[in-house]
Design a protein around this motif. Structure first.
Motif, short mmCIF file in Angstrom:
data_model
loop_
_atom_site.label_atom_id
_atom_site.label_comp_id
_atom_site.label_asym_id
_atom_site.label_seq_id
_atom_site.Cartn_x
_atom_site.Cartn_y
_atom_site.Cartn_z
N ALA A 39 10.37 40.27 46.71
CA ALA A 39 11.14 41.36 45.99
C ALA A 39 11.79 40.44 44.80
O ALA A 39 11.82 40.95 43.55
CB ALA A 39 12.33 41.67 46.92
N PRO A 40 12.37 39.20 44.93
CA PRO A 40 12.96 38.45 43.67
C PRO A 40 11.63 38.27 42.60
O PRO A 40 11.81 38.26 41.50
CB PRO A 40 13.36 37.22 44.19
N MET A 41 10.74 37.90 43.03
CA MET A 41 9.36 37.75 42.36
C MET A 41 9.09 39.10 41.51
O MET A 41 8.56 38.91 40.14
CB MET A 41 8.14 37.35 43.17
N ARG A 42 9.35 40.20 41.95
CA ARG A 42 9.13 41.25 41.08
C ARG A 42 10.55 41.92 40.57
O ARG A 42 10.56 42.92 39.98
CB ARG A 42 8.80 42.49 42.25
N SER A 104 3.59 42.71 39.61
CA SER A 104 3.55 43.18 41.13
C SER A 104 2.16 43.08 41.74
O SER A 104 2.04 42.77 43.09
CB SER A 104 3.78 44.54 40.91
N VAL A 105 1.10 43.27 41.06
CA VAL A 105 -0.44 43.03 41.67
C VAL A 105 -0.44 41.70 42.20
O VAL A 105 -1.08 41.29 43.45
CB VAL A 105 -1.43 43.51 40.59
N LEU A 106 0.10 40.46 41.64
CA LEU A 106 -0.16 39.35 42.25
C LEU A 106 0.83 39.25 43.51
O LEU A 106 0.36 38.20 44.37
CB LEU A 106 0.34 38.20 41.04
N VAL A 107 1.82 39.66 43.46
CA VAL A 107 2.98 39.82 44.71
C VAL A 107 2.16 40.33 45.81
O VAL A 107 2.09 39.79 46.73
CB VAL A 107 4.40 40.34 44.08
N GLU A 108 1.60 41.58 45.55
CA GLU A 108 0.87 42.13 46.73
C GLU A 108 -0.32 41.35 47.24
O GLU A 108 -0.63 41.32 48.27
CB GLU A 108 0.39 43.53 46.25
N ALA A 109 -1.13 40.64 46.13
CA ALA A 109 -2.05 39.88 46.66
C ALA A 109 -1.56 38.75 47.57
O ALA A 109 -2.11 38.47 48.48
CB ALA A 109 -2.85 39.20 45.43
N ALA A 110 -0.57 38.19 47.03
CA ALA A 110 0.18 37.15 47.97
C ALA A 110 0.53 37.53 49.16
O ALA A 110 0.62 36.71 50.29
CB ALA A 110 1.12 36.40 47.02
N ARG A 111 1.12 38.75 49.27
CA ARG A 111 1.62 39.29 50.60
C ARG A 111 0.55 39.54 51.56
O ARG A 111 0.40 39.30 52.73
CB ARG A 111 2.26 40.78 50.26
N PHE A 112 -0.63 39.88 51.06
CA PHE A 112 -1.90 40.18 51.88
C PHE A 112 -2.34 38.55 52.31
O PHE A 112 -2.77 38.64 53.51
CB PHE A 112 -3.04 40.80 50.94
N CYS A 113 -2.19 37.62 51.69
CA CYS A 113 -2.69 36.26 52.09
C CYS A 113 -1.60 35.64 52.87
O CYS A 113 -1.92 34.62 53.61
CB CYS A 113 -3.02 35.37 50.77
N ASN A 114 -0.30 35.90 52.84
CA ASN A 114 0.72 35.56 53.57
C ASN A 114 0.45 35.38 54.89
O ASN A 114 0.29 36.59 55.62
CB ASN A 114 1.89 35.95 53.20
N PRO A 115 0.41 34.37 55.62
CA PRO A 115 0.25 34.19 56.97
C PRO A 115 1.48 34.41 58.01
O PRO A 115 1.36 34.60 59.19
CB PRO A 115 -0.03 32.68 57.41
#
Length: 116
Positions: A39-42, A104-115
């Motif tokens: 959220a803060p990143m966005r 936001s697209v990078l935040v969502e990509a990071a969320r996908f990779c977040n373990p």
């Protein structure tokens, strides 16, 4: 992997049964890392505004807190000022530090990779 919301709800239920005052706010669609990372990143500081408002509530006599030397009138005045400050401080249009720092697209990509 996400922390099950059912566990938080069981804990809230237990606190309520024990008559322990509880304030609860569930953030729809957020994982346990959203308040401090995604959220803060966005540029979304909803959680931080909510924490600020709860601290204002707890420290001005609106909630159960330690005894304060402030009079009731001063507590009320301070809380009102705090609420206005929260509106100004957490308004991304007026505070340059609250702007998104990542698309936001990078935040969502990071969320996908977040373990987590």
């Amino acid at each position: 992997m996400q922390v099950p919301i059912s566990e938080a709800k069981k804990f809230i239920s237990l606190l309520t049964k024990l008559q322990i005052p509880t304030d609860v706010k569930l953030y729809e669609g957020w994982t346990h890392t959203d308040p401090i990372l995604e959220a803060p990143m966005r540029g979304d500081h909803t959680y931080h505004r909510d924490v600020y408002e709860m601290v204002c509530k707890w420290t001005t006599g609106k909630g159960k807190t330690a005894t304060s030397k402030l009079s009731h009138a001063n507590k009320e005045k301070k809380c009102q000022i705090g609420q206005r400050e929260a509106e100004d401080v957490f308004d991304e249009r007026h505070h340059p530090m609250l702007q998104p720092i990542c698309p936001s697209v990078l935040v969502e990509a990071a969320r996908f990779c977040n373990p987590f």
